[in-house]
Design an enzyme around this catalytic site. Structure first.
Site, PDB file in Angstrom:
ATOM      1  N   VAL A  70      62.291 -66.994  22.928  1.00 57.40           N
ATOM      2  CA  VAL A  70      63.573 -66.889  22.613  1.00 57.40           C
ATOM      3  C   VAL A  70      64.363 -68.171  22.489  1.00 57.40           C
ATOM      4  O   VAL A  70      65.089 -68.654  21.687  1.00 57.40           O
ATOM      5  CB  VAL A  70      64.529 -65.902  23.123  1.00 57.40           C
ATOM      6  CG1 VAL A  70      66.194 -65.926  22.500  1.00 57.40           C
ATOM      7  CG2 VAL A  70      63.918 -64.329  22.693  1.00 57.40           C
TER       8      VAL A  70
ATOM      9  N   VAL B 185      64.875 -73.549  37.813  1.00 61.88           N
ATOM     10  CA  VAL B 185      66.597 -73.302  37.971  1.00 61.88           C
ATOM     11  C   VAL B 185      66.696 -72.423  38.935  1.00 61.88           C
ATOM     12  O   VAL B 185      68.197 -72.501  39.107  1.00 61.88           O
ATOM     13  CB  VAL B 185      67.006 -72.788  36.479  1.00 61.88           C
ATOM     14  CG1 VAL B 185      66.624 -73.479  35.484  1.00 61.88           C
ATOM     15  CG2 VAL B 185      66.419 -71.253  36.336  1.00 61.88           C
TER      16      VAL B 185
ATOM     17  N   ARG C 216      81.497 -76.505  36.203  1.00 66.46           N
ATOM     18  CA  ARG C 216      81.442 -77.882  36.309  1.00 66.46           C
ATOM     19  C   ARG C 216      82.047 -78.726  35.097  1.00 66.46           C
ATOM     20  O   ARG C 216      82.676 -79.558  34.985  1.00 66.46           O
ATOM     21  CB  ARG C 216      80.114 -78.690  37.153  1.00 66.46           C
ATOM     22  CG  ARG C 216      80.288 -79.979  37.310  1.00 66.46           C
ATOM     23  CD  ARG C 216      79.072 -80.451  38.403  1.00 66.46           C
ATOM     24  NE  ARG C 216      78.833 -81.576  38.213  1.00 66.46           N
ATOM     25  CZ  ARG C 216      77.445 -81.790  37.981  1.00 66.46           C
ATOM     26  NH1 ARG C 216      76.490 -80.776  38.153  1.00 66.46           N
ATOM     27  NH2 ARG C 216      77.196 -83.104  38.030  1.00 66.46           N
TER      28      ARG C 216
ATOM     29  N   TYR D 114      62.949 -56.801  37.466  1.00 65.05           N
ATOM     30  CA  TYR D 114      63.574 -57.476  36.445  1.00 65.05           C
ATOM     31  C   TYR D 114      64.966 -56.662  36.173  1.00 65.05           C
ATOM     32  O   TYR D 114      65.877 -57.605  35.991  1.00 65.05           O
ATOM     33  CB  TYR D 114      62.668 -57.158  35.244  1.00 65.05           C
ATOM     34  CG  TYR D 114      62.912 -57.761  33.886  1.00 65.05           C
ATOM     35  CD1 TYR D 114      63.390 -59.009  33.743  1.00 65.05           C
ATOM     36  CD2 TYR D 114      63.286 -56.666  32.955  1.00 65.05           C
ATOM     37  CE1 TYR D 114      63.671 -59.510  32.431  1.00 65.05           C
ATOM     38  CE2 TYR D 114      63.672 -57.271  31.357  1.00 65.05           C
ATOM     39  CZ  TYR D 114      63.874 -58.654  31.413  1.00 65.05           C
ATOM     40  OH  TYR D 114      63.977 -59.234  30.257  1.00 65.05           O
TER      41      TYR D 114
ATOM     42  N   LYS E 284      68.728 -58.544  36.463  1.00 65.73           N
ATOM     43  CA  LYS E 284      69.522 -58.842  35.380  1.00 65.73           C
ATOM     44  C   LYS E 284      70.880 -57.933  35.728  1.00 65.73           C
ATOM     45  O   LYS E 284      72.073 -58.624  35.205  1.00 65.73           O
ATOM     46  CB  LYS E 284      69.051 -58.055  34.052  1.00 65.73           C
ATOM     47  CG  LYS E 284      68.020 -58.964  33.526  1.00 65.73           C
ATOM     48  CD  LYS E 284      68.167 -60.459  32.962  1.00 65.73           C
ATOM     49  CE  LYS E 284      67.052 -60.977  32.265  1.00 65.73           C
ATOM     50  NZ  LYS E 284      67.284 -62.365  31.827  1.00 65.73           N
TER      51      LYS E 284
ATOM     52  N   ARG F 155      53.385 -57.892  25.638  1.00 63.37           N
ATOM     53  CA  ARG F 155      54.243 -56.989  25.255  1.00 63.37           C
ATOM     54  C   ARG F 155      53.493 -56.508  23.874  1.00 63.37           C
ATOM     55  O   ARG F 155      52.737 -56.895  23.241  1.00 63.37           O
ATOM     56  CB  ARG F 155      55.577 -57.754  24.830  1.00 63.37           C
ATOM     57  CG  ARG F 155      56.429 -58.009  25.882  1.00 63.37           C
ATOM     58  CD  ARG F 155      57.680 -58.833  25.655  1.00 63.37           C
ATOM     59  NE  ARG F 155      57.506 -60.288  25.759  1.00 63.37           N
ATOM     60  CZ  ARG F 155      58.593 -61.022  25.855  1.00 63.37           C
ATOM     61  NH1 ARG F 155      59.840 -60.665  25.954  1.00 63.37           N
ATOM     62  NH2 ARG F 155      58.174 -62.476  25.909  1.00 63.37           N
TER      63      ARG F 155
HETATM   64  P1  NAD Z   1      59.936 -65.974  27.904  1.00 67.70           P
HETATM   65  O1  NAD Z   1      58.829 -65.554  29.000  1.00 67.70           O
HETATM   66  O2  NAD Z   1      58.997 -66.590  26.478  1.00 67.70           O
HETATM   67  O3  NAD Z   1      60.922 -67.105  28.033  1.00 67.70           O
HETATM   68  C1  NAD Z   1      61.343 -67.264  29.626  1.00 67.70           C
HETATM   69  C2  NAD Z   1      61.511 -68.711  29.885  1.00 67.70           C
HETATM   70  O4  NAD Z   1      61.818 -69.022  31.218  1.00 67.70           O
HETATM   71  C3  NAD Z   1      60.053 -69.468  29.682  1.00 67.70           C
HETATM   72  O5  NAD Z   1      59.853 -70.461  29.029  1.00 67.70           O
HETATM   73  C4  NAD Z   1      59.611 -69.547  31.443  1.00 67.70           C
HETATM   74  O6  NAD Z   1      59.008 -70.605  31.488  1.00 67.70           O
HETATM   75  C5  NAD Z   1      61.251 -69.645  31.665  1.00 67.70           C
HETATM   76  N1  NAD Z   1      61.485 -69.667  33.151  1.00 67.70           N
HETATM   77  C6  NAD Z   1      61.307 -68.457  33.900  1.00 67.70           C
HETATM   78  N2  NAD Z   1      61.534 -68.620  35.205  1.00 67.70           N
HETATM   79  C7  NAD Z   1      62.205 -69.874  35.427  1.00 67.70           C
HETATM   80  C8  NAD Z   1      62.833 -70.601  36.435  1.00 67.70           C
HETATM   81  N3  NAD Z   1      63.017 -70.321  37.617  1.00 67.70           N
HETATM   82  N4  NAD Z   1      63.053 -71.856  36.206  1.00 67.70           N
HETATM   83  C9  NAD Z   1      63.137 -72.366  34.707  1.00 67.70           C
HETATM   84  N5  NAD Z   1      62.525 -71.746  33.821  1.00 67.70           N
HETATM   85  C10 NAD Z   1      62.112 -70.399  33.872  1.00 67.70           C
HETATM   86  O7  NAD Z   1      60.886 -64.612  27.655  1.00 67.70           O
HETATM   87  P2  NAD Z   1      61.779 -64.495  26.455  1.00 67.70           P
HETATM   88  O8  NAD Z   1      61.095 -63.306  25.869  1.00 67.70           O
HETATM   89  O9  NAD Z   1      61.970 -65.626  25.494  1.00 67.70           O
HETATM   90  O10 NAD Z   1      63.084 -64.016  26.987  1.00 67.70           O
HETATM   91  C11 NAD Z   1      64.152 -64.878  27.185  1.00 67.70           C
HETATM   92  C12 NAD Z   1      65.504 -64.328  27.757  1.00 67.70           C
HETATM   93  O11 NAD Z   1      65.753 -63.179  27.078  1.00 67.70           O
HETATM   94  C13 NAD Z   1      64.951 -63.648  29.136  1.00 67.70           C
HETATM   95  O12 NAD Z   1      65.987 -63.868  30.087  1.00 67.70           O
HETATM   96  C14 NAD Z   1      64.664 -62.331  29.000  1.00 67.70           C
HETATM   97  O13 NAD Z   1      65.290 -61.472  30.071  1.00 67.70           O
HETATM   98  C15 NAD Z   1      65.696 -62.175  27.619  1.00 67.70           C
HETATM   99  N6  NAD Z   1      65.399 -60.972  27.077  1.00 67.70           N
HETATM  100  C16 NAD Z   1      64.416 -61.078  26.024  1.00 67.70           C
HETATM  101  C17 NAD Z   1      64.212 -60.023  25.342  1.00 67.70           C
HETATM  102  C18 NAD Z   1      62.927 -60.098  24.513  1.00 67.70           C
HETATM  103  O14 NAD Z   1      62.720 -58.824  23.735  1.00 67.70           O
HETATM  104  N7  NAD Z   1      62.214 -61.100  24.266  1.00 67.70           N
HETATM  105  C19 NAD Z   1      64.699 -58.925  25.526  1.00 67.70           C
HETATM  106  C20 NAD Z   1      65.900 -58.771  26.442  1.00 67.70           C
HETATM  107  C21 NAD Z   1      66.108 -59.810  27.051  1.00 67.70           C
HETATM  108  N1  UDP Z   2      52.938 -50.986  24.868  1.00 66.12           N
HETATM  109  C1  UDP Z   2      51.815 -50.225  24.300  1.00 66.12           C
HETATM  110  N2  UDP Z   2      50.596 -51.150  24.398  1.00 66.12           N
HETATM  111  C2  UDP Z   2      50.691 -52.201  24.747  1.00 66.12           C
HETATM  112  C3  UDP Z   2      51.767 -52.951  25.078  1.00 66.12           C
HETATM  113  C4  UDP Z   2      53.000 -52.391  25.266  1.00 66.12           C
HETATM  114  O1  UDP Z   2      51.688 -49.230  23.708  1.00 66.12           O
HETATM  115  O2  UDP Z   2      49.738 -52.942  24.658  1.00 66.12           O
HETATM  116  C5  UDP Z   2      54.144 -50.053  24.878  1.00 66.12           C
HETATM  117  C6  UDP Z   2      54.864 -50.238  26.340  1.00 66.12           C
HETATM  118  O3  UDP Z   2      54.396 -49.221  27.113  1.00 66.12           O
HETATM  119  C7  UDP Z   2      56.262 -49.703  25.720  1.00 66.12           C
HETATM  120  C8  UDP Z   2      56.432 -50.188  24.354  1.00 66.12           C
HETATM  121  O4  UDP Z   2      55.083 -50.570  23.900  1.00 66.12           O
HETATM  122  O5  UDP Z   2      56.498 -48.264  25.649  1.00 66.12           O
HETATM  123  C9  UDP Z   2      57.163 -51.730  24.534  1.00 66.12           C
HETATM  124  O6  UDP Z   2      56.569 -52.450  25.543  1.00 66.12           O
HETATM  125  P1  UDP Z   2      57.114 -54.083  25.632  1.00 66.12           P
HETATM  126  O7  UDP Z   2      56.308 -54.546  26.648  1.00 66.12           O
HETATM  127  O8  UDP Z   2      56.886 -54.726  24.327  1.00 66.12           O
HETATM  128  O9  UDP Z   2      58.673 -53.822  25.898  1.00 66.12           O
HETATM  129  P2  UDP Z   2      59.410 -53.014  27.091  1.00 66.12           P
HETATM  130  O10 UDP Z   2      58.640 -51.913  27.372  1.00 66.12           O
HETATM  131  O11 UDP Z   2      59.803 -54.209  28.092  1.00 66.12           O
HETATM  132  O12 UDP Z   2      60.655 -52.679  26.272  1.00 66.12           O
END
Ligand code: NAD
Ligand code: UDP
Length: 331
Positions: free
Chosen positions: A18, A63, A118, A157, A161, A198
């Protein structure tokens, strides 16, 4: 050209899925962007399209440790955004790094809030639908307080959050920091890692390779999938507003996991069978955002339907000739 809503932005986690799309969107709007990322789950290659821009800088940094000065020199004027996305996000990643995940929510958020204070910045926290846990209320609205097991397998996790949301709220009260909390629901799209565990990247990768598509448990559990372009548009709309949130950002189109597997198989034209694997522990049974608040306050709603978004995502995965390289070294 109209002026960008922000002159400068710090995006933590900007090398992730993201985050890299958010950096790109901010740059396109004319904002100068510094990305702080330790590359624990992000990839340098995500930043390749941005690294040519003189308005973009990548700093490899954890971070949770004290932050480096993102803007050395006198260049400190204008409206600033601090967007805090750094955190493991996939169950595979946060199960692998539970302590680091808790720290990213705790110390990471504290440093990000201090930076926002800041710079007199707008602060945006990327929180998650996981704060609702395995929800009793459906669809989930922002007033529902959730059902999270503090010692369950997802707690590193979910509670990180929830703590980050509490910290953000306290900072606003105590210091007057201009904060916003976005609760992202499952987001998918280009730049997800096939190995991140995922659902979407796993299913697409399996379908393209013609191996069985692994659906956990009964497959009747539901998710509501939002294309990353819609998610980023929602994040930017919230950042540009003065709303504190929490605000759901997601697509309310709800599908069973099995139905998503079938759709991916159809879109790829794959002959993969869909196979049942053991249910994941503590797996939420259903998830769908109530996005009424975002609609009323921001005029935001998703535009990209599931089939269109998945087709676009499948195209991106299919266009990649090689399996992505492991996370590599700093820029
Ligand atoms: P991602 O794993 O692709 O990205 C997370 C990034 O954070 C990575 O680039 C990782 O290297 C960096 N990171 C982790 N710990 C760090 C640290 N201590 N210092 C510096 N960098 C660090 O995951 P994403 O799917 O892009 O998620 C991004 C954000 O959005 C997360 O906070 C996640 O909780 C939130 N989010 C994502 C989803 C989704 O479906 N993708 C859903 C809900 C919330
Ligand atoms: N899931 C699945 N097969 C996979 C990976 C995930 O059936 O190989 C299922 C998982 O158990 C969950 C849903 O898909 O029910 C979404 O999983 P994901 O990890 O994408 O997101 P989250 O559970 O964090 O919402």
């Amino acid at each position: 050209m109209t002026s960008p809503p922000f002159d400068r932005a710090i995006v933590t986690g900007g090398a992730g899925f993201v985050g890299s799309h958010l950096c790109e969107a901010l740059l396109s709007a004319g904002t100068r962007v510094v990305c702080l990322d330790d590359l624990s789950s992000g990839r340098r290659e995500h930043l390749a399209p941005l690294s040519g821009s003189p308005r973009f800088r990548f700093v490899r940094h954890d971070v949770t440790l004290p932050w480096p000065e993102p803007w050395p020199g006198p260049d400190a004027a204008g409206r600033v955004l601090v967007a805090h996305l750094a955190s493991a996000a996939s169950p595979v990643d946060y199960h692998r790094r539970p302590l680091e995940t808790l720290r990213a929510g705790a110390a990471g958020t504290e440093h990000a809030l201090a930076a926002a204070q800041r710079y007199g910045a707008r602060f945006l926290l990327a929180s998650t639908s996981e704060v609702y846990g395995d929800p009793e209320v459906h669809p989930q609205h922002e007033g529902y307080h959730g059902d999270v097991d503090p010692v369950g397998p997802r707690s590193c996790y979910d509670e990180a959050k929830r703590y980050a949301e509490a910290l953000t709220t306290a900072h606003r009260r105590v210091h007057g920091t201009d904060t916003a909390i976005a609760r992202l629901f499952n987001t998918y799209g280009p730049r997800m890692r096939p190995g991140d565990g995922r659902m979407v990247p796993t299913f697409v990768d399996q379908a393209l390779r013609g191996v069985p598509i692994t659906v956990t448990g009964s497959g009747e559990q539901t998710r509501s999938l939002c294309h990353v372009d819609d998610t980023v548009r929602g994040l930017l709309a919230l950042a540009a507003s003065d709303h504190p949130g929490p605000m759901n950002i997601g697509n309310p189109t709800e599908r069973s996991v099995h139905a998503v597997a079938e759709l991916v198989r159809d879109l790829t034209g794959s002959a993969s069978e869909i196979t049942a694997v053991p249910a994941a522990a503590d797996d939420p049974r259903r998830r769908r955002p109530d996005i009424g608040l975002a609609g009323r306050e921001l005029g935001w709603e998703p535009r990209i339907g599931l089939e269109e978004g998945l087709r676009h995502t499948v195209g991106w995965f299919a266009s990649r000739s090689t399996v992505p390289t492991p996370v590599d070294s700093a820029v």
